[in-house]
Design a protein around this motif. Structure first.
Motif, PDB file in Angstrom:
ATOM      1  N   MET A   1       0.838  -1.191   0.000  1.00 50.88           N
ATOM      2  CA  MET A   1       0.000   0.000   0.000  1.00 50.88           C
ATOM      3  C   MET A   1       0.877   1.246   0.000  1.00 50.88           C
ATOM      4  O   MET A   1       1.912   1.295   0.666  1.00 50.88           O
ATOM      5  CB  MET A   1      -0.917   0.013   1.228  1.00 50.88           C
ATOM      6  N   GLU A   2       0.441   2.270  -0.739  1.00 50.18           N
ATOM      7  CA  GLU A   2       1.124   3.554  -0.746  1.00 50.18           C
ATOM      8  C   GLU A   2       0.168   4.637  -0.257  1.00 50.18           C
ATOM      9  O   GLU A   2      -1.048   4.546  -0.469  1.00 50.18           O
ATOM     10  CB  GLU A   2       1.639   3.894  -2.143  1.00 50.18           C
ATOM     11  N   LEU A   3       0.720   5.632   0.394  1.00 52.41           N
ATOM     12  CA  LEU A   3      -0.090   6.703   0.975  1.00 52.41           C
ATOM     13  C   LEU A   3       0.407   8.068   0.522  1.00 52.41           C
ATOM     14  O   LEU A   3       1.612   8.271   0.348  1.00 52.41           O
ATOM     15  CB  LEU A   3      -0.045   6.641   2.499  1.00 52.41           C
ATOM     16  N   THR A   4      -0.519   8.978   0.343  1.00 56.12           N
ATOM     17  CA  THR A   4      -0.192  10.380   0.116  1.00 56.12           C
ATOM     18  C   THR A   4      -0.495  11.130   1.407  1.00 56.12           C
ATOM     19  O   THR A   4      -1.558  10.941   2.007  1.00 56.12           O
ATOM     20  CB  THR A   4      -1.047  10.968  -1.027  1.00 56.12           C
ATOM     21  N   ILE A   5       0.443  11.945   1.855  1.00 54.02           N
ATOM     22  CA  ILE A   5       0.280  12.654   3.125  1.00 54.02           C
ATOM     23  C   ILE A   5       0.137  14.155   2.873  1.00 54.02           C
ATOM     24  O   ILE A   5       0.906  14.745   2.125  1.00 54.02           O
ATOM     25  CB  ILE A   5       1.494  12.429   4.048  1.00 54.02           C
ATOM     26  N   GLU A   6      -0.862  14.742   3.516  1.00 52.61           N
ATOM     27  CA  GLU A   6      -1.017  16.201   3.497  1.00 52.61           C
ATOM     28  C   GLU A   6      -0.994  16.687   4.940  1.00 52.61           C
ATOM     29  O   GLU A   6      -1.651  16.112   5.807  1.00 52.61           O
ATOM     30  CB  GLU A   6      -2.333  16.598   2.820  1.00 52.61           C
ATOM     31  N   TRP A   7      -0.222  17.730   5.209  1.00 53.66           N
ATOM     32  CA  TRP A   7      -0.141  18.232   6.575  1.00 53.66           C
ATOM     33  C   TRP A   7       0.140  19.730   6.596  1.00 53.66           C
ATOM     34  O   TRP A   7       0.606  20.305   5.602  1.00 53.66           O
ATOM     35  CB  TRP A   7       0.938  17.482   7.361  1.00 53.66           C
ATOM     36  N   HIS A   8      -0.167  20.345   7.735  1.00 52.48           N
ATOM     37  CA  HIS A   8       0.115  21.761   7.952  1.00 52.48           C
ATOM     38  C   HIS A   8       1.391  21.852   8.798  1.00 52.48           C
ATOM     39  O   HIS A   8       1.485  21.226   9.852  1.00 52.48           O
ATOM     40  CB  HIS A   8      -1.043  22.434   8.673  1.00 52.48           C
ATOM     41  N   TYR A   9       2.323  22.659   8.335  1.00 51.81           N
ATOM     42  CA  TYR A   9       3.577  22.847   9.069  1.00 51.81           C
ATOM     43  C   TYR A   9       3.654  24.288   9.566  1.00 51.81           C
ATOM     44  O   TYR A   9       3.393  25.233   8.809  1.00 51.81           O
ATOM     45  CB  TYR A   9       4.770  22.553   8.164  1.00 51.81           C
ATOM     46  N   TRP A  19       1.678  21.242   3.146  1.00 51.21           N
ATOM     47  CA  TRP A  19       2.542  20.402   2.326  1.00 51.21           C
ATOM     48  C   TRP A  19       1.774  19.147   1.911  1.00 51.21           C
ATOM     49  O   TRP A  19       0.910  18.671   2.625  1.00 51.21           O
ATOM     50  CB  TRP A  19       3.792  19.975   3.099  1.00 51.21           C
ATOM     51  N   ARG A  20       2.144  18.623   0.748  1.00 50.48           N
ATOM     52  CA  ARG A  20       1.545  17.375   0.267  1.00 50.48           C
ATOM     53  C   ARG A  20       2.639  16.521  -0.362  1.00 50.48           C
ATOM     54  O   ARG A  20       3.385  17.000  -1.218  1.00 50.48           O
ATOM     55  CB  ARG A  20       0.437  17.653  -0.756  1.00 50.48           C
ATOM     56  N   SER A  21       2.741  15.285   0.073  1.00 46.40           N
ATOM     57  CA  SER A  21       3.775  14.389  -0.445  1.00 46.40           C
ATOM     58  C   SER A  21       3.302  13.641  -1.689  1.00 46.40           C
ATOM     59  O   SER A  21       2.110  13.631  -2.014  1.00 46.40           O
ATOM     60  CB  SER A  21       4.167  13.358   0.624  1.00 46.40           C
ATOM     61  N   GLU A  22       4.224  13.015  -2.356  1.00 45.79           N
ATOM     62  CA  GLU A  22       3.871  12.076  -3.401  1.00 45.79           C
ATOM     63  C   GLU A  22       3.435  10.771  -2.726  1.00 45.79           C
ATOM     64  O   GLU A  22       3.566  10.621  -1.518  1.00 45.79           O
ATOM     65  CB  GLU A  22       5.082  11.807  -4.308  1.00 45.79           C
ATOM     66  N   ALA A  23       2.920   9.836  -3.499  1.00 46.13           N
ATOM     67  CA  ALA A  23       2.551   8.535  -2.933  1.00 46.13           C
ATOM     68  C   ALA A  23       3.824   7.799  -2.520  1.00 46.13           C
ATOM     69  O   ALA A  23       4.749   7.645  -3.317  1.00 46.13           O
ATOM     70  CB  ALA A  23       1.775   7.719  -3.956  1.00 46.13           C
ATOM     71  N   ILE A  24       3.873   7.360  -1.266  1.00 45.02           N
ATOM     72  CA  ILE A  24       5.049   6.663  -0.749  1.00 45.02           C
ATOM     73  C   ILE A  24       4.604   5.396  -0.026  1.00 45.02           C
ATOM     74  O   ILE A  24       3.471   5.307   0.442  1.00 45.02           O
ATOM     75  CB  ILE A  24       5.868   7.560   0.213  1.00 45.02           C
ATOM     76  N   ASP A  52      -8.526   6.341  -2.167  1.00 43.54           N
ATOM     77  CA  ASP A  52      -9.064   7.564  -1.550  1.00 43.54           C
ATOM     78  C   ASP A  52      -9.630   7.329  -0.154  1.00 43.54           C
ATOM     79  O   ASP A  52     -10.449   8.111   0.338  1.00 43.54           O
ATOM     80  CB  ASP A  52     -10.143   8.206  -2.438  1.00 43.54           C
ATOM     81  N   SER A  53      -9.202   6.262   0.497  1.00 45.48           N
ATOM     82  CA  SER A  53      -9.570   6.015   1.895  1.00 45.48           C
ATOM     83  C   SER A  53      -8.551   6.714   2.789  1.00 45.48           C
ATOM     84  O   SER A  53      -7.350   6.700   2.497  1.00 45.48           O
ATOM     85  CB  SER A  53      -9.589   4.521   2.196  1.00 45.48           C
ATOM     86  N   THR A  54      -9.014   7.323   3.858  1.00 44.79           N
ATOM     87  CA  THR A  54      -8.111   8.019   4.767  1.00 44.79           C
ATOM     88  C   THR A  54      -7.707   7.114   5.929  1.00 44.79           C
ATOM     89  O   THR A  54      -8.461   6.227   6.335  1.00 44.79           O
ATOM     90  CB  THR A  54      -8.769   9.294   5.317  1.00 44.79           C
ATOM     91  N   TRP A  55      -6.520   7.367   6.449  1.00 46.91           N
ATOM     92  CA  TRP A  55      -5.950   6.557   7.526  1.00 46.91           C
ATOM     93  C   TRP A  55      -5.487   7.449   8.662  1.00 46.91           C
ATOM     94  O   TRP A  55      -4.954   8.537   8.436  1.00 46.91           O
ATOM     95  CB  TRP A  55      -4.740   5.765   7.009  1.00 46.91           C
ATOM     96  N   THR A  56      -5.664   6.958   9.890  1.00 44.92           N
ATOM     97  CA  THR A  56      -5.080   7.616  11.051  1.00 44.92           C
ATOM     98  C   THR A  56      -3.729   6.962  11.337  1.00 44.92           C
ATOM     99  O   THR A  56      -3.433   5.878  10.838  1.00 44.92           O
ATOM    100  CB  THR A  56      -5.982   7.483  12.283  1.00 44.92           C
ATOM    101  N   LEU A  57      -2.936   7.638  12.154  1.00 43.41           N
ATOM    102  CA  LEU A  57      -1.638   7.083  12.510  1.00 43.41           C
ATOM    103  C   LEU A  57      -1.801   5.768  13.261  1.00 43.41           C
ATOM    104  O   LEU A  57      -1.033   4.811  13.052  1.00 43.41           O
ATOM    105  CB  LEU A  57      -0.855   8.078  13.368  1.00 43.41           C
ATOM    106  N   LYS A  58      -2.814   5.679  14.103  1.00 43.10           N
ATOM    107  CA  LYS A  58      -3.081   4.452  14.853  1.00 43.10           C
ATOM    108  C   LYS A  58      -3.443   3.310  13.915  1.00 43.10           C
ATOM    109  O   LYS A  58      -2.971   2.179  14.075  1.00 43.10           O
ATOM    110  CB  LYS A  58      -4.209   4.689  15.857  1.00 43.10           C
TER     111      LYS A  58
END
Length: 228
Positions: A1-9, A19-24, A52-58
């Motif tokens: 599985m690969e994930l794209t991450i978007e976050w506020h810094y 920021w938004r990452s590529e799929a990793i 397009d399913s979202t994941w939590t860190l847990k």
């Protein structure tokens, strides 16, 4: 599985940047997020997979932990043979995978009735393979799928349009199941001689020889056309 991450810094000057990452790969995403958390300057983290399913860190941590005991690095070989006069089809599949640090090979087949062509037999064999993946608990990962049917491989990877209504039904059924399991298939056409195990299983099914074997293959994987 690969994930794209978007976050506020948040910078030292309290400026907020999105920021938004590529799929990793999922494991890399988890490592990155753990490092980001240490800075104390990230918030509103959103992880999205290929479906397009979202994941939590847990949830991500739990998923990565499950990979230690669940099947991974999965490769599938399928083949279907059709006896026109008897209207019977032989379906054969081979699944190579890793689990608990060991390499395994699962071989199985099935005799199918009421099919109408060799192409339909090939699709039925692929469907059998997907059903087997579900039974094994394979989910949310990339799976390599090899077959010697140009029709099935090229139609399933989108290179050819599926124009036959019967085959369309099979293709839709397979796509729906893969999506439900979160499996991202990578289809690849191979020469028949490299698909010898699945071909042999399909022929054995036509002879009403039922096979099911799931063994530990503690050796480097051979090219799957080697029947030794």
């Amino acid at each position: 599985m690969e994930l794209t991450i978007e976050w506020h810094y948040i910078t030292k000057s309290k400026q907020e940047i999105i920021w938004r990452s590529e799929a990793i790969p999922a494991a890399h995403a988890y490592t990155l997020l753990m490092d980001m958390e240490k800075t104390g300057r990230t918030k509103n983290v959103v992880m999205t997979d290929e479906h397009d399913s979202t994941w939590t860190l847990k949830e991500l941590k739990k998923y990565l932990k499950s990979l230690e005991t669940e099947p991974s690095e999965v490769e599938v070989y399928f083949d279907g043979g059709f006896h026109r006069e008897e209207k019977l089809a032989g379906l054969g599949i081979v699944v190579y995978y890793k689990q608990n640090g060991k390499n395994y090979r699962l071989r199985t087949n099935r005799l199918a009735e009421y099919l109408t062509s060799n192409n339909e037999a090939e699709y039925a064999a692929l469907n059998l393979a997907v059903e087997q993946l579900e039974e094994m608990g394979v989910h949310h990962q990339k799976v390599k799928i090899y077959g010697d049917s140009q029709v099935v491989i090229n139609e399933m990877n989108g290179e050819w349009a599926v124009t036959d209504s019967v085959l369309t039904t099979w293709a839709d059924k397979i796509d729906a199941k893969l999506q439900k399991l979160g499996i991202r298939p990578h289809y690849e056409y191979i020469d028949r001689k490299l698909n010898g195990e699945a071909d042999q299983l399909a022929n054995q099914a036509l002879q009403e020889i039922e096979i099911y074997a799931d063994i530990d293959v503690q050796k480097s994987r051979k090219k799957k056309g080697d029947l030794s």
